[in-house]
Design a protein around this motif. Structure first.
Motif, PDB file in Angstrom:
ATOM      1  N   VAL A 131       2.949  11.735  -0.094  1.00 59.60           N
ATOM      2  CA  VAL A 131       4.137  11.129  -0.896  1.00 59.60           C
ATOM      3  C   VAL A 131       3.760   9.702  -1.272  1.00 59.60           C
ATOM      4  O   VAL A 131       4.064   9.332  -2.419  1.00 59.60           O
ATOM      5  N   PRO A 132       3.812   8.829  -0.260  1.00 59.08           N
ATOM      6  CA  PRO A 132       3.324   7.530  -0.720  1.00 59.08           C
ATOM      7  C   PRO A 132       2.535   7.084  -1.633  1.00 59.08           C
ATOM      8  O   PRO A 132       2.632   6.381  -2.596  1.00 59.08           O
ATOM      9  N   MET A 133       1.100   8.008  -1.424  1.00 58.83           N
ATOM     10  CA  MET A 133       0.147   7.893  -2.501  1.00 58.83           C
ATOM     11  C   MET A 133       0.621   8.539  -3.803  1.00 58.83           C
ATOM     12  O   MET A 133       0.273   7.664  -4.781  1.00 58.83           O
ATOM     13  N   ALA A 134       1.258   9.320  -3.984  1.00 61.32           N
ATOM     14  CA  ALA A 134       1.712  10.040  -5.334  1.00 61.32           C
ATOM     15  C   ALA A 134       2.649   9.015  -5.967  1.00 61.32           C
ATOM     16  O   ALA A 134       2.591   8.911  -7.001  1.00 61.32           O
ATOM     17  N   LEU A 135       3.478   8.302  -5.209  1.00 59.84           N
ATOM     18  CA  LEU A 135       4.605   7.378  -5.611  1.00 59.84           C
ATOM     19  C   LEU A 135       3.743   6.242  -6.091  1.00 59.84           C
ATOM     20  O   LEU A 135       4.386   5.597  -7.204  1.00 59.84           O
ATOM     21  N   LEU A 136       2.714   5.787  -5.658  1.00 59.67           N
ATOM     22  CA  LEU A 136       2.055   4.500  -5.823  1.00 59.67           C
ATOM     23  C   LEU A 136       0.756   4.659  -7.057  1.00 59.67           C
ATOM     24  O   LEU A 136       0.450   3.705  -7.491  1.00 59.67           O
ATOM     25  N   ALA A 137       0.537   5.750  -7.211  1.00 60.87           N
ATOM     26  CA  ALA A 137      -0.575   6.113  -8.183  1.00 60.87           C
ATOM     27  C   ALA A 137      -0.583   5.398  -9.431  1.00 60.87           C
ATOM     28  O   ALA A 137      -1.369   4.837  -9.885  1.00 60.87           O
ATOM     29  N   PRO A 138       0.874   5.652 -10.289  1.00 61.24           N
ATOM     30  CA  PRO A 138       0.756   5.083 -11.398  1.00 61.24           C
ATOM     31  C   PRO A 138       0.840   3.668 -11.459  1.00 61.24           C
ATOM     32  O   PRO A 138       0.184   3.007 -12.380  1.00 61.24           O
ATOM     33  N   LEU A 139       1.478   2.707 -10.324  1.00 62.42           N
ATOM     34  CA  LEU A 139       1.251   1.439 -10.415  1.00 62.42           C
ATOM     35  C   LEU A 139      -0.105   1.023  -9.848  1.00 62.42           C
ATOM     36  O   LEU A 139      -0.513   0.017 -10.692  1.00 62.42           O
ATOM     37  N   ALA A 140      -0.943   1.820  -9.139  1.00 62.56           N
ATOM     38  CA  ALA A 140      -2.360   1.346  -8.888  1.00 62.56           C
ATOM     39  C   ALA A 140      -3.169   1.416 -10.052  1.00 62.56           C
ATOM     40  O   ALA A 140      -3.984   0.730 -10.360  1.00 62.56           O
ATOM     41  N   MET A 141      -2.761   2.382 -10.763  1.00 60.66           N
ATOM     42  CA  MET A 141      -3.745   2.743 -11.881  1.00 60.66           C
ATOM     43  C   MET A 141      -3.554   1.876 -13.201  1.00 60.66           C
ATOM     44  O   MET A 141      -4.273   1.526 -14.037  1.00 60.66           O
ATOM     45  N   ALA A 142      -2.318   1.238 -13.216  1.00 59.52           N
ATOM     46  CA  ALA A 142      -1.982   0.399 -14.419  1.00 59.52           C
ATOM     47  C   ALA A 142      -2.614  -0.991 -13.916  1.00 59.52           C
ATOM     48  O   ALA A 142      -2.817  -1.698 -14.912  1.00 59.52           O
ATOM     49  N   ALA A 143      -3.183  -1.426 -12.627  1.00 65.36           N
ATOM     50  CA  ALA A 143      -3.889  -2.633 -12.664  1.00 65.36           C
ATOM     51  C   ALA A 143      -5.281  -2.437 -12.763  1.00 65.36           C
ATOM     52  O   ALA A 143      -5.966  -1.362 -12.423  1.00 65.36           O
ATOM     53  N   PRO A 144      -6.097  -3.488 -13.088  1.00 70.99           N
ATOM     54  CA  PRO A 144      -7.395  -3.374 -13.272  1.00 70.99           C
ATOM     55  C   PRO A 144      -8.207  -2.798 -11.770  1.00 70.99           C
ATOM     56  O   PRO A 144      -7.575  -3.282 -10.819  1.00 70.99           O
ATOM     57  N   ALA A 145      -9.202  -1.924 -11.856  1.00 74.21           N
ATOM     58  CA  ALA A 145      -9.845  -1.686 -10.643  1.00 74.21           C
ATOM     59  C   ALA A 145     -10.406  -2.673  -9.654  1.00 74.21           C
ATOM     60  O   ALA A 145     -10.175  -2.417  -8.556  1.00 74.21           O
ATOM     61  N   HIS A 146     -10.726  -3.761 -10.145  1.00 73.39           N
ATOM     62  CA  HIS A 146     -11.230  -4.721  -9.387  1.00 73.39           C
ATOM     63  C   HIS A 146     -10.018  -5.844  -8.756  1.00 73.39           C
ATOM     64  O   HIS A 146     -10.482  -6.458  -7.892  1.00 73.39           O
ATOM     65  N   ALA A 147      -8.978  -5.481  -9.203  1.00 73.43           N
ATOM     66  CA  ALA A 147      -7.907  -6.218  -8.517  1.00 73.43           C
ATOM     67  C   ALA A 147      -7.479  -5.763  -7.353  1.00 73.43           C
ATOM     68  O   ALA A 147      -6.520  -6.569  -6.746  1.00 73.43           O
ATOM     69  N   GLY A 148      -7.530  -4.717  -6.844  1.00 72.87           N
ATOM     70  CA  GLY A 148      -7.096  -4.201  -5.702  1.00 72.87           C
ATOM     71  C   GLY A 148      -7.941  -4.647  -4.607  1.00 72.87           C
ATOM     72  O   GLY A 148      -8.992  -5.301  -4.404  1.00 72.87           O
ATOM     73  N   GLU A 149      -7.450  -4.287  -3.235  1.00 74.60           N
ATOM     74  CA  GLU A 149      -8.159  -4.383  -2.086  1.00 74.60           C
ATOM     75  C   GLU A 149      -7.833  -3.241  -0.971  1.00 74.60           C
ATOM     76  O   GLU A 149      -6.806  -2.594  -1.286  1.00 74.60           O
ATOM     77  N   VAL A 150      -8.688  -2.884  -0.196  1.00 72.17           N
ATOM     78  CA  VAL A 150      -8.606  -2.166   1.012  1.00 72.17           C
ATOM     79  C   VAL A 150      -8.272  -2.945   2.339  1.00 72.17           C
ATOM     80  O   VAL A 150      -8.752  -4.021   2.306  1.00 72.17           O
ATOM     81  N   PHE A 151      -7.515  -2.351   3.000  1.00 70.50           N
ATOM     82  CA  PHE A 151      -7.393  -2.977   4.649  1.00 70.50           C
ATOM     83  C   PHE A 151      -7.285  -2.025   5.623  1.00 70.50           C
ATOM     84  O   PHE A 151      -6.984  -0.830   5.211  1.00 70.50           O
ATOM     85  N   GLY A 152      -7.600  -2.584   6.743  1.00 72.09           N
ATOM     86  CA  GLY A 152      -7.418  -1.635   7.995  1.00 72.09           C
ATOM     87  C   GLY A 152      -6.943  -2.643   8.969  1.00 72.09           C
ATOM     88  O   GLY A 152      -7.053  -3.811   9.059  1.00 72.09           O
ATOM     89  N   GLY A 153      -6.338  -2.039  10.052  1.00 72.67           N
ATOM     90  CA  GLY A 153      -5.839  -2.646  11.033  1.00 72.67           C
ATOM     91  C   GLY A 153      -5.704  -1.993  12.389  1.00 72.67           C
ATOM     92  O   GLY A 153      -5.798  -0.790  12.483  1.00 72.67           O
ATOM     93  N   VAL A 154      -5.455  -2.786  13.604  1.00 73.31           N
ATOM     94  CA  VAL A 154      -5.344  -2.270  14.790  1.00 73.31           C
ATOM     95  C   VAL A 154      -4.155  -2.834  15.371  1.00 73.31           C
ATOM     96  O   VAL A 154      -3.844  -4.142  15.389  1.00 73.31           O
ATOM     97  N   TYR A 155      -2.884  -1.755  15.782  1.00 67.40           N
ATOM     98  CA  TYR A 155      -1.777  -2.369  16.321  1.00 67.40           C
ATOM     99  C   TYR A 155      -1.367  -1.903  17.505  1.00 67.40           C
ATOM    100  O   TYR A 155      -1.519  -0.681  17.751  1.00 67.40           O
ATOM    101  N   LYS A 156      -0.265  -2.893  18.165  1.00 69.68           N
ATOM    102  CA  LYS A 156       0.020  -2.314  19.432  1.00 69.68           C
ATOM    103  C   LYS A 156       1.265  -1.467  18.999  1.00 69.68           C
ATOM    104  O   LYS A 156       2.083  -2.126  18.318  1.00 69.68           O
ATOM    105  N   HIS A 157       1.507  -0.300  19.588  1.00 68.69           N
ATOM    106  CA  HIS A 157       2.638   0.697  18.980  1.00 68.69           C
ATOM    107  C   HIS A 157       3.839   0.339  20.094  1.00 68.69           C
ATOM    108  O   HIS A 157       3.895   0.390  21.225  1.00 68.69           O
ATOM    109  N   ALA A 158       4.855   0.352  19.290  1.00 71.57           N
ATOM    110  CA  ALA A 158       6.395   0.225  19.788  1.00 71.57           C
ATOM    111  C   ALA A 158       6.447  -0.920  20.900  1.00 71.57           C
ATOM    112  O   ALA A 158       6.774  -0.826  21.939  1.00 71.57           O
ATOM    113  N   VAL A 159       6.456  -2.157  20.272  1.00 73.79           N
ATOM    114  CA  VAL A 159       6.397  -3.455  21.069  1.00 73.79           C
ATOM    115  C   VAL A 159       7.944  -3.482  21.014  1.00 73.79           C
ATOM    116  O   VAL A 159       8.702  -3.294  20.133  1.00 73.79           O
ATOM    117  N   ALA A 160       8.376  -4.138  22.269  1.00 70.73           N
ATOM    118  CA  ALA A 160       9.775  -4.691  22.360  1.00 70.73           C
ATOM    119  C   ALA A 160      10.133  -5.657  21.743  1.00 70.73           C
ATOM    120  O   ALA A 160       9.199  -6.881  21.969  1.00 70.73           O
TER     121      ALA A 160
END
Length: 176
Positions: A9-38
């Motif tokens: 669902v999120p990918m389908a919602l963003l597909a038109p926006l991502a396609m509107a921008a030049p391919a070289h303008a995007g970025e990929v990201f990755g991360g590691v998070y502590k889950h459920a922090v108080a």
């Protein structure tokens, strides 16, 4: 229900926006998070465990000079607790040192119950708001790192049950 359905669902919602921008303008990201922090924004901390492994895509700027970028990502929890996918818009302020706030919608596979559970955070809704904030440093022309916070809740719009969940970690961004 598989986590892949939450990414669709999120990918389908963003597909038109991502396609509107030049391919070289995007970025990929990755991360590691502590889950459920108080934190002061969540009522639950420690009920769920593990770390979240995140992978996502941020599109090019929607309006020149504004810094507004669409994003979509998924996060898989190592302990089998709440995993999620989110899509939204972020803004980047600064170049070498930067701040990146964002606001999105998240879908999760955790408990959507409207009552407390001893082993899961009862988030009260399957769909949650997903504000986030990153503080980063540009390493090179195409790479940067960020200290990053993600909050998810429904703000008591779906029910009176709204403990929220906060995840804190680090991201690596790589321009395409």
């Amino acid at each position: 229900m598989t986590i892949a359905r939450y990414f669709a669902v999120p990918m389908a919602l963003l597909a038109p926006l991502a396609m509107a921008a030049p391919a070289h303008a995007g970025e990929v990201f990755g991360g590691v998070y502590k889950h459920a922090v108080a934190t002061p924004l969540s009522l639950e901390g420690g009920r769920e465990q593990g770390v979240d492994f995140q992978l996502g895509f941020r599109g090019g700027r929607l309006f020149p000079g504004l810094g507004l970028q669409p994003y979509a990502f998924g996060a898989l929890n190592s302990a089998g607790d709440t995993s999620y996918a989110a899509a939204g818009l972020s803004w980047k302020f600064g170049k070498t040192l930067f701040v990146r706030p964002g606001l999105g919608i998240a879908l999760h596979n955790g408990s959507a119950a409207k009552y407390d559970s001893p082993d899961r955070i009862a988030l009260g809704s399957r769909i949650l708001f997903e504000p986030e904030l990153g503080v980063g440093y540009r390493l090179g022309d195409r790479s940067s790192i960020e200290a990053h916070w993600i909050h998810m809740s429904h703000g008591t719009l779906a029910s009176g049950q709204n403990p929220g969940i906060d995840n804190i970690g680090a991201r690596f961004n790589l321009g395409l």
